[in-house]
Design an enzyme around this catalytic site. Structure first.
Site, short mmCIF file in Angstrom:
data_model
loop_
_atom_site.label_atom_id
_atom_site.label_comp_id
_atom_site.label_asym_id
_atom_site.label_seq_id
_atom_site.Cartn_x
_atom_site.Cartn_y
_atom_site.Cartn_z
N ARG A 60 -4.82 41.81 -18.21
CA ARG A 60 -4.35 41.27 -19.48
C ARG A 60 -4.75 42.08 -20.70
O ARG A 60 -4.99 41.52 -21.77
CB ARG A 60 -4.81 39.80 -19.66
N CYS B 231 -1.86 30.30 -20.49
CA CYS B 231 -3.24 30.13 -20.00
C CYS B 231 -4.21 30.48 -21.12
O CYS B 231 -4.10 31.55 -21.73
CB CYS B 231 -3.49 31.05 -18.81
N GLU C 249 -8.31 34.24 -23.08
CA GLU C 249 -7.26 35.26 -22.98
C GLU C 249 -6.49 35.28 -24.31
O GLU C 249 -6.01 36.32 -24.76
CB GLU C 249 -6.31 34.88 -21.83
C1 LIG Z 1 4.44 28.69 -22.20
C2 LIG Z 1 3.75 30.02 -22.09
C3 LIG Z 1 3.65 30.63 -20.86
C4 LIG Z 1 3.00 31.86 -20.73
N1 LIG Z 1 2.93 32.46 -19.51
C5 LIG Z 1 2.33 33.66 -19.38
C6 LIG Z 1 2.26 34.31 -18.10
O1 LIG Z 1 2.74 33.82 -17.10
N2 LIG Z 1 1.62 35.52 -18.05
C7 LIG Z 1 1.08 36.12 -19.15
O2 LIG Z 1 0.52 37.23 -19.04
N3 LIG Z 1 1.14 35.53 -20.37
C8 LIG Z 1 1.73 34.32 -20.51
N4 LIG Z 1 1.79 33.72 -21.75
C9 LIG Z 1 1.11 34.36 -22.89
C10 LIG Z 1 2.04 35.25 -23.75
O3 LIG Z 1 3.38 34.80 -23.67
C11 LIG Z 1 1.98 36.72 -23.35
O4 LIG Z 1 0.67 37.22 -23.49
C12 LIG Z 1 2.94 37.56 -24.20
O5 LIG Z 1 3.12 38.80 -23.59
C13 LIG Z 1 2.46 37.75 -25.64
O6 LIG Z 1 3.51 38.34 -26.39
P1 LIG Z 1 3.66 38.05 -27.95
O7 LIG Z 1 4.68 38.96 -28.49
O8 LIG Z 1 3.88 36.62 -28.19
O9 LIG Z 1 2.20 38.48 -28.44
P2 LIG Z 1 1.44 38.02 -29.75
O10 LIG Z 1 0.80 36.68 -29.50
O11 LIG Z 1 2.28 38.17 -30.95
O12 LIG Z 1 0.29 39.12 -29.76
C14 LIG Z 1 -0.62 39.23 -28.69
C15 LIG Z 1 -1.55 40.43 -28.97
O13 LIG Z 1 -0.78 41.63 -28.95
C16 LIG Z 1 -0.85 42.31 -30.20
N5 LIG Z 1 0.49 42.84 -30.46
C17 LIG Z 1 1.67 42.19 -30.44
N6 LIG Z 1 2.68 43.03 -30.66
C18 LIG Z 1 2.14 44.26 -30.86
C19 LIG Z 1 2.66 45.54 -31.15
N7 LIG Z 1 3.96 45.78 -31.27
N8 LIG Z 1 1.79 46.57 -31.29
C20 LIG Z 1 0.46 46.37 -31.17
N9 LIG Z 1 -0.10 45.18 -30.89
C21 LIG Z 1 0.74 44.13 -30.74
C22 LIG Z 1 -1.28 41.26 -31.21
O14 LIG Z 1 -1.98 41.85 -32.30
C23 LIG Z 1 -2.19 40.38 -30.36
O15 LIG Z 1 -3.48 40.96 -30.25
C24 LIG Z 1 2.44 32.48 -21.89
C25 LIG Z 1 2.54 31.85 -23.15
C26 LIG Z 1 3.19 30.63 -23.25
C27 LIG Z 1 3.32 29.99 -24.59
#
Ligand SMILES: Cc1cc2nc3c(=O)[nH]c(=O)nc-3n(C[C@H](O)[C@H](O)[C@H](O)COP(=O)(O)OP(=O)(O)OC[C@H]3O[C@@H](n4cnc5c(N)ncnc54)[C@H](O)[C@@H]3O)c2cc1C
Length: 314
Positions: A181, A237, A308
Site C-alpha cells: 500500500r 480498510c 492505511e
Molecule cells: C469503499 C472503498 C473501498 C476501497 N477498497 C480498496 C481496496 O480494495 N484496495 C485498496 O488498496 N484501497 C481501497 N480503498 C482505498 C482507496 O480507494 C485507494 O487507496 C485509492 O487508490 C485512493 O485513491 P484516491 O485518488 O482516492 O487517493 P487520495 O485519497 O486522494 O490520496 C491518497 C494518497 O495519495 C496521494 N496522491 C493522490 N493523488 C496523487 C498524485 N497524483 N500524485 C501524488 N500523490 C497523490 C495523496 O496525497 C494521499 O497521500 C477503498 C476505499 C473505499 C472508500
C-alpha cells in the site's frame, strides 16, 4: 494568505481556485474542515505553475485525487490542496513490443473505475483486481492500491511525475520500489515519492476475451458488495494488515469492535476494518474510534495497528 498570493491565484487561475473550501466535499468520509486554497488545475502547465508558485511563497501543498483514502481533520488544511481530475483524465491505448500485450496510459486524475472499464472494453486483462476500488489513478499508484489478487505494482510499466524540483521525469517500473500500500521509493534517486506529483502511469495488459472480462468484473463487484458496507461514507480498510498472521479486520472483529460507535462514527457491522460515517460524524469522532480500536487490539493481541488511511490537516 497575503494579498499578493490572493491576486496571483485569482488573476492567473480564476475559477479553478476556491478559498476556505470545506474538504468534506472532496473526501469519501465526507468530513474535514476547510482548505485555505483548493485548486483544480486543468493542464500540466497550470499544475507546474501552481506548484512552483506555492514553493516560492512557502505555501504547504497537498495533492489529492478522489480523496477515498484520506481523512481530513476538522481544523482543515493550511496552504493549498491540488485536486487532479478534469484535464488530467486522458486514457489511451498503445502497442506493446510484446505479442498479445498492450500498454494503456492513464493520467493521474482519471478514475480507476474508468480505467478498468476501458481495459475491459478493449479486451485487455490485468486490472480485474482493481474493479470496485474507488479513487483516481494517481492515488492508486501512490497507495499501490490492490486486493489479495493483485496490486498496481504488478501491472505498471512506467510512471511520469513532477519531481520536487519542478521537473517532469518518467521512471520505468524497474526504478520504482513499491511496498504494501505505498510507492516507497525511486531506486538510485533521493527523490521522495511523497514530495512528487504523479502525472500519469503506463499499464501492461494482456489481450483477452471481452465477455469473459465483463463476467469476471461482475462477479468481483458482487463479492465486494457482499463483504463491504455499502452506501455509508468511509475510506475502505482503515488499518493496514499486519505483516503476518491475522488481518486487521480479523483482529478487530475478535476484539469485539464490530458496531462500536463514537459520536457519528462506527466500526462497520459488515467488515470490522471499515470505519463508517454513520451519522454526521466529524473527523474527531473517526480519530477517537481509530485510537479506541488501536488500544483495544493492542491490549488483546499486543499488536499496534497502523492506519492505511492518510490523516491530514492542521
Ligand atoms: C469503499 C472503498 C473501498 C476501497 N477498497 C480498496 C481496496 O480494495 N484496495 C485498496 O488498496 N484501497 C481501497 N480503498 C482505498 C482507496 O480507494 C485507494 O487507496 C485509492 O487508490 C485512493 O485513491 P484516491 O485518488 O482516492 O487517493 P487520495 O485519497 O486522494 O490520496 C491518497 C494518497 O495519495 C496521494 N496522491 C493522490 N493523488 C496523487 C498524485 N497524483 N500524485 C501524488 N500523490 C497523490 C495523496 O496525497 C494521499 O497521500 C477503498 C476505499 C473505499 C472508500
Amino acid at each position: 494568505m497575503n494579498e499578493e498570493t490572493h491576486r496571483w491565484l485569482t488573476g492567473r487561475f480564476g475559477g479553478s481556485i476556491r478559498f476556505e473550501e470545506p474538504m468534506s466535499g472532496y473526501t469519501s468520509f465526507k468530513v474535514g474542515g476547510p482548505a485555505d486554497i483548493l485548486a483544480h488545475p486543468e493542464s500540466v502547465e497550470d499544475l507546474v505553475e501552481l506548484i512552483d508558485g506555492c514553493k516560492k511563497r512557502k505555501l504547504p501543498l497537498l495533492v489529492m485525487g478522489g480523496g477515498t483514502n484520506t481523512l481530513v481533520k476538522d481544523s482543515g488544511i493550511r496552504g493549498m490542496v491540488v485536486v487532479l481530475s478534469k484535464g488530467f483524465d486522458r486514457i489511451r491505448k498503445n502497442k506493446s513490443p510484446e505479442a498479445g500485450r498492450m500498454i494503456i496510459t492513464a493520467m493521474a486524475g482519471a478514475r480507476l473505475g474508468t480505467l478498468c472499464g476501458f481495459a475491459v472494453k478493449q479486451g485487455l486483462k490485468g486490472l480485474s483486481f482493481a474493479a470496485g476500488i474507488p479513487g483516481s489513478v494517481g492515488g492508486a499508484i501512490m497507495m499501490n492500491a490492490g486486493t489479495a489478487s493483485g496490486c498496481m505494482a504488478d501491472i505498471l510499466t512506467s510512471v511520469t511525475m513532477l519531481d520536487s524540483n519542478g521537473k517532469i521525469i518518467s521512471f520505468d517500473r524497474g526504478s520504482l520500489r513499491f511496498e504494501y500500500r505505498r510507492l516507497a521509493g525511486i531506486i538510485g534517486s533521493d527523490e521522495n515519492p511523497e514530495s512528487s506529483v504523479i502525472i500519469e502511469g503506463g499499464f501492461k495488459l494482456q489481450s483477452f476475451d471481452t465477455q469473459a472480462l465483463e463476467k469476471e468484473t461482475r462477479v468481483l463487484m458482487h463479492e465486494r458488495m457482499k463483504k463491504q458496507p455499502v452506501g455509508l461514507p468511509c475510506a475502505g480498510c482503515f488499518f493496514k494488515n499486519p505483516p503476518a498472521g491475522k488481518t486487521a479486520g480479523q483482529l478487530m472483529e475478535e476484539a469485539g469492535l464490530k458496531g462500536k460507535r463514537i459520536g457519528g462514527a462506527q466500526i462497520s457491522t459488515v467488515h470490522a476494518n471499515f470505519i463508517v460515517n454513520r451519522d454526521n460524524a466529524c473527523a474527531a469522532d473517526i480519530l477517537a474510534l481509530m485510537e479506541h480500536a488501536q488500544q483495544t487490539v493492542f491490549k488483546k493481541f499486543g499488536i499496534r495497528l497502523q492506519p492505511e488511511v492518510k490523516i491530514v490537516g492542521a
